[in-house]
Design an enzyme around this catalytic site. Structure first.
Site, PDB file in Angstrom:
ATOM      1  N   PRO A   2      -5.256  19.610   3.166  1.00 15.13           N
ATOM      2  CA  PRO A   2      -6.598  20.185   2.966  1.00 15.13           C
ATOM      3  C   PRO A   2      -7.464  20.092   4.224  1.00 15.13           C
ATOM      4  O   PRO A   2      -7.568  19.040   4.827  1.00 15.13           O
ATOM      5  CB  PRO A   2      -7.194  19.328   1.846  1.00 15.13           C
ATOM      6  CG  PRO A   2      -6.431  18.048   1.886  1.00 15.13           C
ATOM      7  CD  PRO A   2      -5.080  18.345   2.440  1.00 15.13           C
ATOM      8  N   GLU A   3      -8.032  21.218   4.612  1.00 14.13           N
ATOM      9  CA  GLU A   3      -9.016  21.243   5.688  1.00 14.13           C
ATOM     10  C   GLU A   3     -10.299  21.790   5.082  1.00 14.13           C
ATOM     11  O   GLU A   3     -10.403  21.908   3.858  1.00 14.13           O
ATOM     12  CB  GLU A   3      -8.492  22.084   6.857  1.00 14.13           C
ATOM     13  CG  GLU A   3      -7.221  21.456   7.445  1.00 14.13           C
ATOM     14  CD  GLU A   3      -6.705  22.139   8.710  1.00 14.13           C
ATOM     15  OE1 GLU A   3      -7.479  22.858   9.362  1.00 14.13           O
ATOM     16  OE2 GLU A   3      -5.525  21.945   9.020  1.00 14.13           O
ATOM     17  N   LYS A  59     -14.196  17.108   5.704  1.00 10.72           N
ATOM     18  CA  LYS A  59     -13.163  17.021   4.661  1.00 10.72           C
ATOM     19  C   LYS A  59     -13.530  16.004   3.583  1.00 10.72           C
ATOM     20  O   LYS A  59     -12.664  15.581   2.817  1.00 10.72           O
ATOM     21  CB  LYS A  59     -11.831  16.630   5.305  1.00 10.72           C
ATOM     22  CG  LYS A  59     -11.361  17.585   6.389  1.00 10.72           C
ATOM     23  CD  LYS A  59     -10.041  17.098   6.962  1.00 10.72           C
ATOM     24  CE  LYS A  59      -9.788  17.678   8.323  1.00 10.72           C
ATOM     25  NZ  LYS A  59      -8.634  17.052   8.985  1.00 10.72           N
ATOM     26  N   HIS A  99       1.337  13.305 -11.012  1.00  9.33           N
ATOM     27  CA  HIS A  99       0.735  12.484  -9.954  1.00  9.33           C
ATOM     28  C   HIS A  99      -0.752  12.218 -10.178  1.00  9.33           C
ATOM     29  O   HIS A  99      -1.514  12.105  -9.218  1.00  9.33           O
ATOM     30  CB  HIS A  99       0.941  13.117  -8.578  1.00  9.33           C
ATOM     31  CG  HIS A  99       2.370  13.494  -8.305  1.00  9.33           C
ATOM     32  ND1 HIS A  99       3.354  12.560  -8.123  1.00  9.33           N
ATOM     33  CD2 HIS A  99       2.980  14.699  -8.229  1.00  9.33           C
ATOM     34  CE1 HIS A  99       4.503  13.173  -7.918  1.00  9.33           C
ATOM     35  NE2 HIS A  99       4.311  14.468  -7.991  1.00  9.33           N
ATOM     36  N   ARG A 118       1.421  12.312  -2.484  1.00  9.41           N
ATOM     37  CA  ARG A 118       1.799  11.515  -1.311  1.00  9.41           C
ATOM     38  C   ARG A 118       0.865  10.352  -1.025  1.00  9.41           C
ATOM     39  O   ARG A 118       1.111   9.568  -0.106  1.00  9.41           O
ATOM     40  CB  ARG A 118       1.933  12.429  -0.087  1.00  9.41           C
ATOM     41  CG  ARG A 118       3.099  13.419  -0.296  1.00  9.41           C
ATOM     42  CD  ARG A 118       3.482  14.123   0.948  1.00  9.41           C
ATOM     43  NE  ARG A 118       3.914  13.207   2.000  1.00  9.41           N
ATOM     44  CZ  ARG A 118       4.128  13.570   3.251  1.00  9.41           C
ATOM     45  NH1 ARG A 118       3.945  14.826   3.601  1.00  9.41           N
ATOM     46  NH2 ARG A 118       4.510  12.691   4.149  1.00  9.41           N
ATOM     47  N   ARG A 267       1.695  15.863  16.044  1.00  6.91           N
ATOM     48  CA  ARG A 267       1.624  17.040  15.171  1.00  6.91           C
ATOM     49  C   ARG A 267       2.344  18.206  15.826  1.00  6.91           C
ATOM     50  O   ARG A 267       2.157  18.473  17.005  1.00  6.91           O
ATOM     51  CB  ARG A 267       0.171  17.458  14.934  1.00  6.91           C
ATOM     52  CG  ARG A 267      -0.759  16.359  14.493  1.00  6.91           C
ATOM     53  CD  ARG A 267      -0.504  15.992  13.047  1.00  6.91           C
ATOM     54  NE  ARG A 267      -1.615  15.235  12.511  1.00  6.91           N
ATOM     55  CZ  ARG A 267      -2.728  15.775  12.029  1.00  6.91           C
ATOM     56  NH1 ARG A 267      -2.894  17.072  12.017  1.00  6.91           N
ATOM     57  NH2 ARG A 267      -3.680  15.006  11.547  1.00  6.91           N
TER      58      ARG A 267
END
Ligand SMILES: [Zn+2]
Length: 277
Positions: A2-3, A59, A99, A118, A267
């Site tokens: 998510p950005e 964010k 989750h 995660r 990255r």
């Protein structure tokens, strides 16, 4: 991951779901998204409280409840808030989403689940200090959506460091809300080599970059559409509508040459060796 656009989307959903609602019960099912006393505070401090407002900075999702209780939610890599609507009497109970790590049971009988496969997301609870005044939030740079991007101020900030421009754009103190996807996309749109030192971009180029960042974010708002956030990593069933992000090895949409791959600060990104200079 998510950005800004995905977190803004989450903020808009949460506003619709929580506006005027009272939390009946808060359940912290999984310790791993809480730190220290936050799990206990989440379960104990929210019950009976009405939502006052929801803000987003970069964010970060900032949920303010009456009585000065605030919930700070960061979605990490795979976090999302999911609503389960009230179940009609006699109807089968809807299954909890997978989750689910924390839940807010509301006075309209709906349940908001914080889901995170995660577990890089975080939920923190603060009392007394307004969330917007926490040092971590105050340290954020301008938010492109809330504050706009002032090319002059961005140029000043970038001129202070020789960090590669791609790395500088990931620094939340430079601009809040940009991550790997939008840094990659914006640098492509502006034709800038991701390795160029930030302090070697002249004012005109930074203006071009500011426009490119805005265009990249706007494009994401269009492709996100309504409904739950879906991430590219979710089993490949999410269509990748980005120009070059995660498209290494494919032809460049501008010049047709094969997009190269490079790793910077851990990255991996795609870029065009001909078009981005
Ligand atoms: Zn190209």
């Amino acid at each position: 991951m998510p950005e800004l656009p995905e977190v803004e989307h989450a903020a808009r959903c949460l506003r619709t779901w929580l506006e005027g609602r009272v939390v009946l019960k808060a359940e912290a099912a999984d310790t791993r998204i809480f730190r220290g006393a936050d799990r206990r505070a989440f379960a104990r401090r929210l019950a009976g409280r009405r939502l006052e407002r929801i803000d987003r900075r970069g964010k970060n999702l900032l949920l303010s409840f009456e009585g000065g209780v605030g919930v700070w939610s960061h979605l990490g890599m795979t976090g999302k808030w999911v609503r389960r609507a009230p179940v009609a009497t006699g109807a089968a109970r809807e299954r909890a989403p997978s989750h689910s790590r924390a839940r807010l049971r509301l006075d309209d009988a709906s349940v908001l689940h914080y889901c995170d496969p995660r577990l890089f997301g975080r939920i923190a609870v603060h009392e007394g200090t307004p969330l917007a005044e926490l040092p971590e939030i105050r340290a954020l740079g301008p938010d492109p959506l809330l504050d706009g991007i002032d090319a002059g101020a961005l140029h000043d900030k970038l001129s202070r460091s020789a960090r590669p421009i791609k790395v500088a754009l990931l620094d939340q103190a430079v601009l809040a809300g940009i991550g790997n996807i939008h840094a990659t996309e914006a640098l492509f749109r502006a034709g800038i080599d991701p390795r160029r030192p930030g302090n070697r971009l002249d004012r005109a180029l930074v203006e071009q970059l500011a426009l490119a960042i805005r265009a990249s974010l706007d494009h994401a708002f269009v492709i996100n559409g309504p409904g739950e956030i879906a991430y590219l990593s979710e089993g490949g069933h999410v269509q990748n509508d980005f120009l070059i992000y995660d498209h290494a090895g494919e032809p460049c949409p501008r010049c047709g040459r094969t997009l190269a791959k490079m790793t910077q600060a851990g990255r991996t990104i795609a870029w065009c060796q001909r078009y981005q200079t």
